[in-house]
Design a protein around this motif. Sequence first.
Motif, PDB file in Angstrom:
ATOM      1  N   ASN A  20       0.806  -1.220   0.000  1.00  0.00           N
ATOM      2  CA  ASN A  20       0.000   0.000   0.000  1.00  0.00           C
ATOM      3  C   ASN A  20       0.843   1.277   0.000  1.00  0.00           C
ATOM      4  OD1 ASN A  20      -2.673  -1.146  -0.021  1.00  0.00           O
ATOM      5  ND2 ASN A  20      -2.333  -1.786   2.091  1.00  0.00           N
ATOM      6  N   PHE A  21       2.148   1.117   0.195  1.00  0.00           N
ATOM      7  CA  PHE A  21       3.052   2.259   0.094  1.00  0.00           C
ATOM      8  C   PHE A  21       3.440   2.559  -1.356  1.00  0.00           C
ATOM      9  CE2 PHE A  21       4.639   1.466   4.633  1.00  0.00           C
ATOM     10  CZ  PHE A  21       3.957   2.565   5.141  1.00  0.00           C
ATOM     11  N   ASN A  22       3.036   1.711  -2.268  1.00  0.00           N
ATOM     12  CA  ASN A  22       3.483   1.849  -3.656  1.00  0.00           C
ATOM     13  C   ASN A  22       2.701   2.920  -4.414  1.00  0.00           C
ATOM     14  OD1 ASN A  22       5.351  -0.195  -3.268  1.00  0.00           O
ATOM     15  ND2 ASN A  22       3.968  -1.812  -3.997  1.00  0.00           N
ATOM     16  N   ILE A  23       2.744   4.119  -3.892  1.00  0.00           N
ATOM     17  CA  ILE A  23       2.168   5.264  -4.598  1.00  0.00           C
ATOM     18  C   ILE A  23       3.261   6.330  -4.681  1.00  0.00           C
ATOM     19  CG2 ILE A  23      -0.232   4.832  -4.010  1.00  0.00           C
ATOM     20  CD1 ILE A  23      -0.020   6.723  -1.713  1.00  0.00           C
ATOM     21  N   LYS A  24       3.277   7.064  -5.769  1.00  0.00           N
ATOM     22  CA  LYS A  24       4.417   7.941  -6.048  1.00  0.00           C
ATOM     23  C   LYS A  24       4.239   9.367  -5.564  1.00  0.00           C
ATOM     24  CE  LYS A  24       6.001   5.157  -9.940  1.00  0.00           C
ATOM     25  NZ  LYS A  24       6.409   5.133 -11.370  1.00  0.00           N
ATOM     26  N   GLU A  25       3.075   9.681  -5.036  1.00  0.00           N
ATOM     27  CA  GLU A  25       2.861  11.038  -4.538  1.00  0.00           C
ATOM     28  C   GLU A  25       3.111  11.096  -3.025  1.00  0.00           C
ATOM     29  OE1 GLU A  25      -1.325  12.218  -4.527  1.00  0.00           O
ATOM     30  OE2 GLU A  25      -1.851  10.112  -4.855  1.00  0.00           O
ATOM     31  N   PRO A  26       3.261  12.277  -2.462  1.00  0.00           N
ATOM     32  CA  PRO A  26       3.380  12.393  -1.002  1.00  0.00           C
ATOM     33  C   PRO A  26       2.103  11.905  -0.316  1.00  0.00           C
ATOM     34  CG  PRO A  26       4.067  14.428  -2.076  1.00  0.00           C
ATOM     35  CD  PRO A  26       3.409  13.582  -3.131  1.00  0.00           C
ATOM     36  N   PHE A  34      -5.275  15.184   9.630  1.00  0.00           N
ATOM     37  CA  PHE A  34      -6.260  15.105   8.563  1.00  0.00           C
ATOM     38  C   PHE A  34      -6.449  16.467   7.894  1.00  0.00           C
ATOM     39  CE2 PHE A  34      -6.911  11.903  11.803  1.00  0.00           C
ATOM     40  CZ  PHE A  34      -6.830  10.749  11.046  1.00  0.00           C
ATOM     41  N   HIS A  35      -6.335  17.529   8.683  1.00  0.00           N
ATOM     42  CA  HIS A  35      -6.313  18.868   8.087  1.00  0.00           C
ATOM     43  C   HIS A  35      -5.092  18.998   7.174  1.00  0.00           C
ATOM     44  CE1 HIS A  35      -9.647  21.134   9.777  1.00  0.00           C
ATOM     45  NE2 HIS A  35      -9.415  20.594  10.969  1.00  0.00           N
ATOM     46  N   LEU A  36      -3.956  18.455   7.626  1.00  0.00           N
ATOM     47  CA  LEU A  36      -2.724  18.498   6.826  1.00  0.00           C
ATOM     48  C   LEU A  36      -2.923  17.783   5.489  1.00  0.00           C
ATOM     49  CD1 LEU A  36       0.338  18.938   6.410  1.00  0.00           C
ATOM     50  CD2 LEU A  36       0.727  16.896   7.813  1.00  0.00           C
ATOM     51  N   ALA A  37      -3.505  16.579   5.540  1.00  0.00           N
ATOM     52  CA  ALA A  37      -3.717  15.800   4.322  1.00  0.00           C
ATOM     53  C   ALA A  37      -4.681  16.497   3.367  1.00  0.00           C
ATOM     54  CB  ALA A  37      -4.240  14.408   4.677  1.00  0.00           C
ATOM     55  N   VAL A  38      -5.755  17.063   3.922  1.00  0.00           N
ATOM     56  CA  VAL A  38      -6.742  17.744   3.081  1.00  0.00           C
ATOM     57  C   VAL A  38      -6.148  19.017   2.488  1.00  0.00           C
ATOM     58  CG1 VAL A  38      -8.929  19.012   3.140  1.00  0.00           C
ATOM     59  CG2 VAL A  38      -8.759  16.762   4.224  1.00  0.00           C
ATOM     60  N   GLN A  39      -5.400  19.768   3.280  1.00  0.00           N
ATOM     61  CA  GLN A  39      -4.792  20.990   2.771  1.00  0.00           C
ATOM     62  C   GLN A  39      -3.835  20.700   1.615  1.00  0.00           C
ATOM     63  OE1 GLN A  39      -2.969  23.466   5.766  1.00  0.00           O
ATOM     64  NE2 GLN A  39      -1.889  24.735   4.274  1.00  0.00           N
ATOM     65  N   ALA A  40      -3.052  19.600   1.762  1.00  0.00           N
ATOM     66  CA  ALA A  40      -2.100  19.236   0.711  1.00  0.00           C
ATOM     67  C   ALA A  40      -2.756  18.394  -0.385  1.00  0.00           C
ATOM     68  CB  ALA A  40      -0.930  18.471   1.325  1.00  0.00           C
ATOM     69  N   ALA A  62       2.581  21.094   4.973  1.00  0.00           N
ATOM     70  CA  ALA A  62       1.814  20.804   3.751  1.00  0.00           C
ATOM     71  C   ALA A  62       2.555  21.298   2.514  1.00  0.00           C
ATOM     72  CB  ALA A  62       0.429  21.447   3.840  1.00  0.00           C
ATOM     73  N   HIS A  63       3.111  22.506   2.587  1.00  0.00           N
ATOM     74  CA  HIS A  63       3.866  23.055   1.454  1.00  0.00           C
ATOM     75  C   HIS A  63       5.143  22.252   1.223  1.00  0.00           C
ATOM     76  CE1 HIS A  63       1.224  26.442   0.874  1.00  0.00           C
ATOM     77  NE2 HIS A  63       1.343  26.799   2.143  1.00  0.00           N
ATOM     78  N   THR A  64       5.811  21.853   2.331  1.00  0.00           N
ATOM     79  CA  THR A  64       7.060  21.085   2.218  1.00  0.00           C
ATOM     80  C   THR A  64       6.817  19.736   1.560  1.00  0.00           C
ATOM     81  OG1 THR A  64       7.953  22.163   4.193  1.00  0.00           O
ATOM     82  CG2 THR A  64       9.008  20.103   3.504  1.00  0.00           C
ATOM     83  N   MET A  65       5.718  19.082   1.933  1.00  0.00           N
ATOM     84  CA  MET A  65       5.391  17.774   1.369  1.00  0.00           C
ATOM     85  C   MET A  65       5.313  17.842  -0.152  1.00  0.00           C
ATOM     86  SD  MET A  65       2.434  16.440   3.964  1.00  0.00           S
ATOM     87  CE  MET A  65       2.115  14.951   3.030  1.00  0.00           C
ATOM     88  N   LEU A  66       4.615  18.863  -0.649  1.00  0.00           N
ATOM     89  CA  LEU A  66       4.406  18.978  -2.091  1.00  0.00           C
ATOM     90  C   LEU A  66       5.664  19.477  -2.806  1.00  0.00           C
ATOM     91  CD1 LEU A  66       0.832  20.561  -1.996  1.00  0.00           C
ATOM     92  CD2 LEU A  66       1.430  18.168  -2.422  1.00  0.00           C
ATOM     93  N   ARG A  67       6.379  20.402  -2.157  1.00  0.00           N
ATOM     94  CA  ARG A  67       7.548  20.998  -2.797  1.00  0.00           C
ATOM     95  C   ARG A  67       8.731  20.036  -2.850  1.00  0.00           C
ATOM     96  NH1 ARG A  67       7.858  25.017   0.368  1.00  0.00           N
ATOM     97  NH2 ARG A  67       9.537  24.262   1.708  1.00  0.00           N
ATOM     98  N   GLU A  68       8.902  19.223  -1.788  1.00  0.00           N
ATOM     99  CA  GLU A  68      10.092  18.380  -1.662  1.00  0.00           C
ATOM    100  C   GLU A  68       9.787  16.881  -1.710  1.00  0.00           C
ATOM    101  OE1 GLU A  68      12.426  19.538   1.689  1.00  0.00           O
ATOM    102  OE2 GLU A  68      12.143  21.689   1.330  1.00  0.00           O
ATOM    103  N   ASP A  69       8.540  16.513  -2.037  1.00  0.00           N
ATOM    104  CA  ASP A  69       8.141  15.101  -2.132  1.00  0.00           C
ATOM    105  C   ASP A  69       8.437  14.359  -0.827  1.00  0.00           C
ATOM    106  OD1 ASP A  69       7.144  12.761  -3.275  1.00  0.00           O
ATOM    107  OD2 ASP A  69       9.134  12.152  -3.991  1.00  0.00           O
TER     108      ASP A  69
END
Length: 286
Positions: free
Chosen positions: A104-110, A208-214, A176-183
């Motif tokens: 279930n970890f086999n996804i390429k996005e954060p 969950f707010h973090l996940a929804v925001q990102a 949230a910004h770091t997750m998307l910017r730096e994978d």
Amino acid sequence: RSPSPALPPGRGATPPGTMEISLGQWVLILFLVVVPLLYEWSATFKYFCKMGFYNGYILFLAILVIPVCALRGRNVENMKVIRSMMLHVKYLYGIKIEVRGAENFNIKEPYVVVSNHQSSLDLLGMMEVLPDRCVPIAKKELMYMGTVGLACWLGGIIFINRKKTDDAISVMSEAAHTMLREDVRVWVFPEGTRNHSGSMLPFKRGAFHLAVQAQVPVIPIVMSSYRDFYSKKERRFTTGRCTVQVLPPMATRGLSADDVPALTDRVRQAMLVAFEGLSGELGAPQ
């Protein structure tokens, strides 16, 4: 001049062929005899010995990883070094860890990992399945715990001040910004504190707010009850088994802040069902 007569035994002279034992030596002898006996006979003494060694050994391992991690500076890639240094600890304690659902970890996005939190032993299960470029979110006090705090900082762990809501929200927003910017992937314990009750506490909504925001998936991870081998209340720590289950990702794309309460409840319910099932397989009391 005639020689002085020899003093009889017991009058200040040591009889030939005997050795004086100092108080310090007696203490050492008693320590070497009594401690192993207490360790075998007293479950409480064994519990404190094993927990004391566990905490001390983590401090020692932190000393070893700091010079290696310092070469990169504060970097999420240092979590690979920390993980490699921790993987053997389970063998020292005779704990067998089975991992299920790693695919279930086999996804390429954060994504945001959420896991139940039972004790400091969670570190063993975490290191067993920790994905690449994944860092935990931890309470800020951990940063000031000597060598461990420095190693965590070098590993890129995100620290939040739970007592200051505004600070915590700001850190989550930046995460949230770091997750998307730096994978980067983030690991959160949504219960917020260790739970020794054998179930799960209500979840805080920050993860969950973090996940929804990102707009990234939530991947729940469940560690089975440790009651098979560990109980803080009963002062018991033996060998045993633990199962770590990685549940399927839960999408957040298209969700808003209004959907966070329902998402939180849905994830907690799925984790609770898995926790009870895994713990039942191991024979742990519910």
